[in-house]
Design a protein around this motif. Structure first.
Motif, PDB file in Angstrom:
ATOM      1  N   LEU A  42      -6.205  -2.357  -4.933  1.00 38.88           N
ATOM      2  CA  LEU A  42      -5.634  -2.247  -3.586  1.00 38.88           C
ATOM      3  C   LEU A  42      -6.042  -0.917  -2.948  1.00 38.88           C
ATOM      4  O   LEU A  42      -6.436  -0.855  -1.783  1.00 38.88           O
ATOM      5  CB  LEU A  42      -4.106  -2.360  -3.639  1.00 38.88           C
TER       6      LEU A  42
ATOM      7  N   SER B 124       9.824   0.663   8.637  1.00 37.96           N
ATOM      8  CA  SER B 124      10.482  -0.636   8.436  1.00 37.96           C
ATOM      9  C   SER B 124      11.943  -0.518   8.010  1.00 37.96           C
ATOM     10  O   SER B 124      12.803  -1.242   8.530  1.00 37.96           O
ATOM     11  CB  SER B 124       9.709  -1.487   7.433  1.00 37.96           C
TER      12      SER B 124
ATOM     13  N   ASN C 295      -1.071   4.987   8.038  1.00 34.07           N
ATOM     14  CA  ASN C 295      -2.173   5.953   8.070  1.00 34.07           C
ATOM     15  C   ASN C 295      -3.059   5.689   6.844  1.00 34.07           C
ATOM     16  O   ASN C 295      -3.222   6.534   5.980  1.00 34.07           O
ATOM     17  CB  ASN C 295      -1.592   7.370   8.054  1.00 34.07           C
TER      18      ASN C 295
ATOM     19  N   ALA D 209      -4.395   2.373  10.694  1.00 33.53           N
ATOM     20  CA  ALA D 209      -5.491   3.050   9.980  1.00 33.53           C
ATOM     21  C   ALA D 209      -5.420   4.561  10.183  1.00 33.53           C
ATOM     22  O   ALA D 209      -5.741   5.333   9.288  1.00 33.53           O
ATOM     23  CB  ALA D 209      -6.840   2.508  10.431  1.00 33.53           C
TER      24      ALA D 209
ATOM     25  N   PHE E 247       2.212   2.590  12.713  1.00 36.16           N
ATOM     26  CA  PHE E 247       3.065   2.284  11.552  1.00 36.16           C
ATOM     27  C   PHE E 247       2.412   2.611  10.219  1.00 36.16           C
ATOM     28  O   PHE E 247       2.984   2.325   9.163  1.00 36.16           O
ATOM     29  CB  PHE E 247       3.546   0.823  11.596  1.00 36.16           C
TER      30      PHE E 247
ATOM     31  N   ARG F 189     -14.218  -9.213   4.763  1.00 35.62           N
ATOM     32  CA  ARG F 189     -12.780  -9.062   5.022  1.00 35.62           C
ATOM     33  C   ARG F 189     -12.369  -9.825   6.281  1.00 35.62           C
ATOM     34  O   ARG F 189     -11.203 -10.154   6.459  1.00 35.62           O
ATOM     35  CB  ARG F 189     -12.424  -7.586   5.198  1.00 35.62           C
TER      36      ARG F 189
ATOM     37  N   ARG G  14      -9.447  -1.008  -1.537  1.00 35.62           N
ATOM     38  CA  ARG G  14      -9.606  -2.052  -0.506  1.00 35.62           C
ATOM     39  C   ARG G  14     -10.341  -3.278  -1.028  1.00 35.62           C
ATOM     40  O   ARG G  14     -11.095  -3.909  -0.316  1.00 35.62           O
ATOM     41  CB  ARG G  14     -10.323  -1.479   0.724  1.00 35.62           C
TER      42      ARG G  14
ATOM     43  N   SER H 142      -6.134   5.474   6.368  1.00 32.75           N
ATOM     44  CA  SER H 142      -7.306   6.335   6.180  1.00 32.75           C
ATOM     45  C   SER H 142      -6.914   7.701   5.629  1.00 32.75           C
ATOM     46  O   SER H 142      -7.729   8.393   5.035  1.00 32.75           O
ATOM     47  CB  SER H 142      -8.036   6.528   7.507  1.00 32.75           C
TER      48      SER H 142
ATOM     49  N   ARG I  88       0.835  -1.219   0.000  1.00 33.28           N
ATOM     50  CA  ARG I  88       0.000   0.000   0.000  1.00 33.28           C
ATOM     51  C   ARG I  88       0.863   1.259   0.000  1.00 33.28           C
ATOM     52  O   ARG I  88       0.577   2.226  -0.688  1.00 33.28           O
ATOM     53  CB  ARG I  88      -0.929  -0.011   1.215  1.00 33.28           C
TER      54      ARG I  88
ATOM     55  N   ALA J 153      -7.058  -7.584   7.901  1.00 34.18           N
ATOM     56  CA  ALA J 153      -7.286  -8.277   6.626  1.00 34.18           C
ATOM     57  C   ALA J 153      -6.261  -7.888   5.568  1.00 34.18           C
ATOM     58  O   ALA J 153      -6.260  -8.448   4.481  1.00 34.18           O
ATOM     59  CB  ALA J 153      -8.687  -7.955   6.108  1.00 34.18           C
TER      60      ALA J 153
ATOM     61  N   GLY K 269      -6.382  -3.204  10.633  1.00 33.93           N
ATOM     62  CA  GLY K 269      -6.029  -3.598   9.254  1.00 33.93           C
ATOM     63  C   GLY K 269      -5.677  -5.065   9.158  1.00 33.93           C
ATOM     64  O   GLY K 269      -4.828  -5.461   8.356  1.00 33.93           O
TER      65      GLY K 269
ATOM     66  N   THR L 257       7.488  -5.940   8.842  1.00 38.64           N
ATOM     67  CA  THR L 257       6.693  -4.982   9.626  1.00 38.64           C
ATOM     68  C   THR L 257       5.899  -5.712  10.702  1.00 38.64           C
ATOM     69  O   THR L 257       5.871  -5.287  11.865  1.00 38.64           O
ATOM     70  CB  THR L 257       5.766  -4.179   8.687  1.00 38.64           C
TER      71      THR L 257
ATOM     72  N   GLY M  45     -12.635  -4.320   8.319  1.00 34.11           N
ATOM     73  CA  GLY M  45     -13.560  -3.250   7.939  1.00 34.11           C
ATOM     74  C   GLY M  45     -14.955  -3.758   7.592  1.00 34.11           C
ATOM     75  O   GLY M  45     -15.934  -3.048   7.782  1.00 34.11           O
ATOM     76  N   ARG M  46     -15.026  -4.981   7.054  1.00 37.23           N
ATOM     77  CA  ARG M  46     -16.317  -5.502   6.597  1.00 37.23           C
ATOM     78  C   ARG M  46     -16.360  -7.003   6.865  1.00 37.23           C
ATOM     79  O   ARG M  46     -15.298  -7.639   6.941  1.00 37.23           O
ATOM     80  CB  ARG M  46     -16.465  -5.292   5.079  1.00 37.23           C
TER      81      ARG M  46
HETATM   82  N1  LIG Z   1       5.801   1.982   8.626  1.00 31.77           N
HETATM   83  C1  LIG Z   1       6.150   1.032   7.778  1.00 31.77           C
HETATM   84  O1  LIG Z   1       7.312   0.745   7.578  1.00 31.77           O
HETATM   85  C2  LIG Z   1       5.069   0.304   7.038  1.00 31.77           C
HETATM   86  C3  LIG Z   1       5.333  -0.928   6.451  1.00 31.77           C
HETATM   87  C4  LIG Z   1       4.282  -1.597   5.820  1.00 31.77           C
HETATM   88  C5  LIG Z   1       3.016  -1.029   5.775  1.00 31.77           C
HETATM   89  N2  LIG Z   1       2.843   0.200   6.323  1.00 31.77           N
HETATM   90  C6  LIG Z   1       1.509   0.810   6.333  1.00 31.77           C
HETATM   91  O2  LIG Z   1       0.664  -0.023   7.092  1.00 31.77           O
HETATM   92  C7  LIG Z   1      -0.625  -0.032   6.539  1.00 31.77           C
HETATM   93  C8  LIG Z   1      -1.007  -1.470   6.215  1.00 31.77           C
HETATM   94  O3  LIG Z   1      -0.192  -1.909   5.143  1.00 31.77           O
HETATM   95  P1  LIG Z   1      -0.657  -3.135   4.248  1.00 31.77           P
HETATM   96  O4  LIG Z   1       0.404  -3.368   3.266  1.00 31.77           O
HETATM   97  O5  LIG Z   1      -1.121  -4.233   5.129  1.00 31.77           O
HETATM   98  O6  LIG Z   1      -1.913  -2.492   3.514  1.00 31.77           O
HETATM   99  P2  LIG Z   1      -3.216  -3.205   2.937  1.00 31.77           P
HETATM  100  O7  LIG Z   1      -2.902  -4.598   2.517  1.00 31.77           O
HETATM  101  O8  LIG Z   1      -3.818  -2.280   1.994  1.00 31.77           O
HETATM  102  O9  LIG Z   1      -4.148  -3.302   4.219  1.00 31.77           O
HETATM  103  C9  LIG Z   1      -4.642  -2.155   4.834  1.00 31.77           C
HETATM  104  C10 LIG Z   1      -5.765  -2.531   5.745  1.00 31.77           C
HETATM  105  O10 LIG Z   1      -6.140  -1.369   6.469  1.00 31.77           O
HETATM  106  C11 LIG Z   1      -7.509  -1.358   6.632  1.00 31.77           C
HETATM  107  N3  LIG Z   1      -8.087  -0.011   6.637  1.00 31.77           N
HETATM  108  C12 LIG Z   1      -8.765   0.484   7.673  1.00 31.77           C
HETATM  109  N4  LIG Z   1      -9.188   1.706   7.404  1.00 31.77           N
HETATM  110  C13 LIG Z   1      -8.793   1.989   6.144  1.00 31.77           C
HETATM  111  C14 LIG Z   1      -8.983   3.109   5.308  1.00 31.77           C
HETATM  112  N5  LIG Z   1      -9.688   4.176   5.691  1.00 31.77           N
HETATM  113  N6  LIG Z   1      -8.449   3.071   4.073  1.00 31.77           N
HETATM  114  C15 LIG Z   1      -7.782   1.986   3.659  1.00 31.77           C
HETATM  115  N7  LIG Z   1      -7.581   0.883   4.425  1.00 31.77           N
HETATM  116  C16 LIG Z   1      -8.086   0.897   5.655  1.00 31.77           C
HETATM  117  C17 LIG Z   1      -8.108  -2.186   5.505  1.00 31.77           C
HETATM  118  O11 LIG Z   1      -9.061  -2.957   6.156  1.00 31.77           O
HETATM  119  P3  LIG Z   1     -10.395  -3.567   5.464  1.00 31.77           P
HETATM  120  O12 LIG Z   1     -10.019  -3.959   4.111  1.00 31.77           O
HETATM  121  O13 LIG Z   1     -10.740  -4.695   6.365  1.00 31.77           O
HETATM  122  O14 LIG Z   1     -11.435  -2.515   5.437  1.00 31.77           O
HETATM  123  C18 LIG Z   1      -6.950  -3.016   4.969  1.00 31.77           C
HETATM  124  O15 LIG Z   1      -7.126  -4.396   5.235  1.00 31.77           O
HETATM  125  C19 LIG Z   1      -0.596   0.902   5.340  1.00 31.77           C
HETATM  126  O16 LIG Z   1      -1.026   2.174   5.775  1.00 31.77           O
HETATM  127  C20 LIG Z   1       0.866   0.934   4.973  1.00 31.77           C
HETATM  128  O17 LIG Z   1       1.215   2.126   4.308  1.00 31.77           O
HETATM  129  C21 LIG Z   1       3.827   0.872   6.957  1.00 31.77           C
END
Ligand SMILES: NC(=O)c1ccc[n+]([C@@H]2O[C@H](COP(=O)([O-])OP(=O)(O)OC[C@H]3O[C@@H](n4cnc5c(N)ncnc54)[C@H](OP(=O)(O)O)[C@@H]3O)[C@@H](O)[C@H]2O)c1
Length: 310
Positions: free
Chosen positions: A295, A250, A224, A201, A222, A171, A298, A226, A42, A144, A142, A122, A167-168
Motif C-alpha cells: 500500500l 473523518s 497528503n 495528494a 483531506f 491505475r 502504491r 505525497s 493509508r 484509484a 487519488g 470520507t 497516477g498511471r
Molecule cells: N482526513 C481524513 O479523515 C481521511 C480519511 C481517509 C483517508 N485520508 C487520506 O486520504 C488519502 C487517500 O486515502 P486512501 O485510503 O484512499 O489511500 P490509498 O488507497 O492509498 O489511495 C491513495 C491514492 O492517492 C494517489 N496518490 C497521488 N499521489 C500520491 C503520492 N505521491 N503518494 C501516494 N499516493 C499518491 C494514489 O494514486 P495512484 O495509485 O493512481 O498513483 C492512490 O490511488 C490518504 O492521504 C489518506 O491518508 C484522510
C-alpha cells in the motif's frame, strides 16, 4: 480471556505482529464483536511508526455481534455488522460503541463491508461539501485509491460530471465503468473548472487544484499522500474568486450519532449494487506487514481487506 491481535512493533523487524493479548473490557454502550474482516487505510500506516510498542491498530471492521451492549442499545447477538473504531479493531474480538455500528444484510459480504467505514464515510462526507452535486463538475484526486474509488461512484450516482485523476494508466483502469466521465493521468491534464475538488495528494496537486476550482467552488483537503507541502497565496484564487478551502477529518466530521446512519446508507448502496467497494483478493491477516508495504508503494488498487482466520 486471551485472544490474538495485530500488535504494533515499531522497533521490531516487521512493523506489526500477531500476539496473544487480553480480550477487551466492555463499556455499557459497547457490543462485543467477533471480527471476521478488516481493512487497512493509508492513514493507519503512519500510526504504525508513531504509536508505541504493543498498541493495537484497527479502524474498519466487520463481524458478528457476540454480546449486545449492556445498555440495550445496538444490534443483538448474532447480528452481522460493520463498524468504525478509533483503534483496537485488528483482533479476534473487539469492543464497539453502538453509535458506530450498522447491520449488514446477508447479501453484503464481510469483505465488502470492511472496505466501507473510513473510506466510505470520507467519500460520502467530503462530497457533501459540494451538495447539490446534480450537474456539478467534480474533480477527484487519488481516484484509484480506497477513498477515490468510492467517491467516483457516489459522485456519479448523485449526478455529478466526474473527472478522476490516476497516477498511471494501469491505475486508471475501470474508473470510467465506475462512472467517471473523464479519467486523466495527473491533475495537470484536467480540463475546465470544477465546482468541487476532493484533494488528497497534497504538494503540487493541491496547488494545481486552487487554479481549477470554480468561483464560489470548494476544494476539500483531506489528505497528503505525497507528503509534500504546498505554498499558496491570495493570487491563486484570482480565477476561482470566493472559492473555499475546506479541511476534512473523518472522526470529527459530524456528531457521534451520525456515524451509524451514514454507515447504514453506505451498506444500503452496496446492497442495491449502486456502490461496489474495490477490494481485490482477500488477504490473511498474518500477511498484514507485507500488504502494508504494498500500500505504501502504491501497488494496491482500492482497499486491502484481511480475513481474520484462526
Ligand atoms: N482526513 C481524513 O479523515 C481521511 C480519511 C481517509 C483517508 N485520508 C487520506 O486520504 C488519502 C487517500 O486515502 P486512501 O485510503 O484512499 O489511500 P490509498 O488507497 O492509498 O489511495 C491513495 C491514492 O492517492 C494517489 N496518490 C497521488 N499521489 C500520491 C503520492 N505521491 N503518494 C501516494 N499516493 C499518491 C494514489 O494514486 P495512484 O495509485 O493512481 O498513483 C492512490 O490511488 C490518504 O492521504 C489518506 O491518508 C484522510
Amino acid at each position: 480471556m486471551q485472544m490474538l491481535a495485530v500488535v504494533n512493533t515499531p522497533n521490531g523487524k516487521v512493523p506489526v505482529e500477531l500476539r496473544q493479548v487480553p480480550e477487551p473490557a466492555l463499556k455499557p454502550h459497547e457490543a462485543l464483536v467477533a471480527v471476521q474482516a478488516f481493512s487497512l487505510n493509508r492513514g493507519e500506516l503512519r500510526s504504525f511508526k508513531n504509536a508505541e510498542e504493543g498498541w493495537i491498530p484497527g479502524q474498519d471492521i466487520s463481524g458478528t455481534v457476540l454480546r449486545q451492549a449492556a445498555d440495550g442499545s445496538g444490534p443483538s447477538a448474532g447480528s452481522r455488522i460493520v463498524a468504525l473504531l478509533d483503534e483496537f479493531g485488528w483482533a479476534e474480538r473487539t469492543a464497539v460503541p453502538t453509535q458506530r455500528i450498522a447491520v449488514l444484510p446477508d447479501t453484503v459480504s464481510f469483505a465488502a463491508a470492511a472496505a466501507l467505514p473510513i473510506a466510505g464515510l470520507t467519500a460520502l462526507r467530503t462530497l457533501r461539501h459540494g451538495a447539490p452535486l446534480l450537474g456539478k463538475r467534480v474533480l477527484i484526486t487519488g481516484a484509484a485509491g480506497g477513498v477515490g474509488h468510492l467517491a467516483v461512484q457516489l459522485a456519479a450516482r448523485s449526478g455529478a460530471h466526474v473527472t478522476a485523476i490516476a497516477g498511471r494508466p494501469e491505475r486508471a483502469a475501470g474508473l470510467r465503468e465506475l462512472g467517471a466521465a473523464e479519467v486523466v493521468l495527473g491533475i495537470e491534464q484536467a480540463q475546465g473548472r470544477f465546482g468541487l475538488i476532493l484533494e488528497s495528494a497534497g504538494g503540487s496537486s493541491l496547488a494545481a487544484a486552487l487554479h481549477l476550482v470554480d468561483a464560489h467552488g470548494v476544494v476539500v483537503v483531506f489528505g497528503n499522500s505525497s507528503g509534500d507541502t504546498t505554498s499558496i497565496g491570495f493570487a491563486d484564487f484570482r480565477q476561482g474568486q470566493n472559492a473555499r478551502l475546506q479541511s476534512f477529518f473523518s472522526f470529527t466530521s459530524g456528531p457521534e450519532e451520525a456515524f451509524a446512519p451514514d454507515l447504514a446508507l453506505l451498506v444500503a448502496l452496496v446492497a442495491d449494487k449502486s456502490l461496489t467497494p474495490h477490494t481485490g483478493p482477500e488477504r490473511n491477516w498474518r500477511d498484514i506487514a507485507r500488504v502494508a508495504d504494498e500500500l505504501r508503494e502504491r501497488r494496491v488498487g482500492g482497499k486491502a481487506v484481511f480475513r481474520v482466520a484462526a
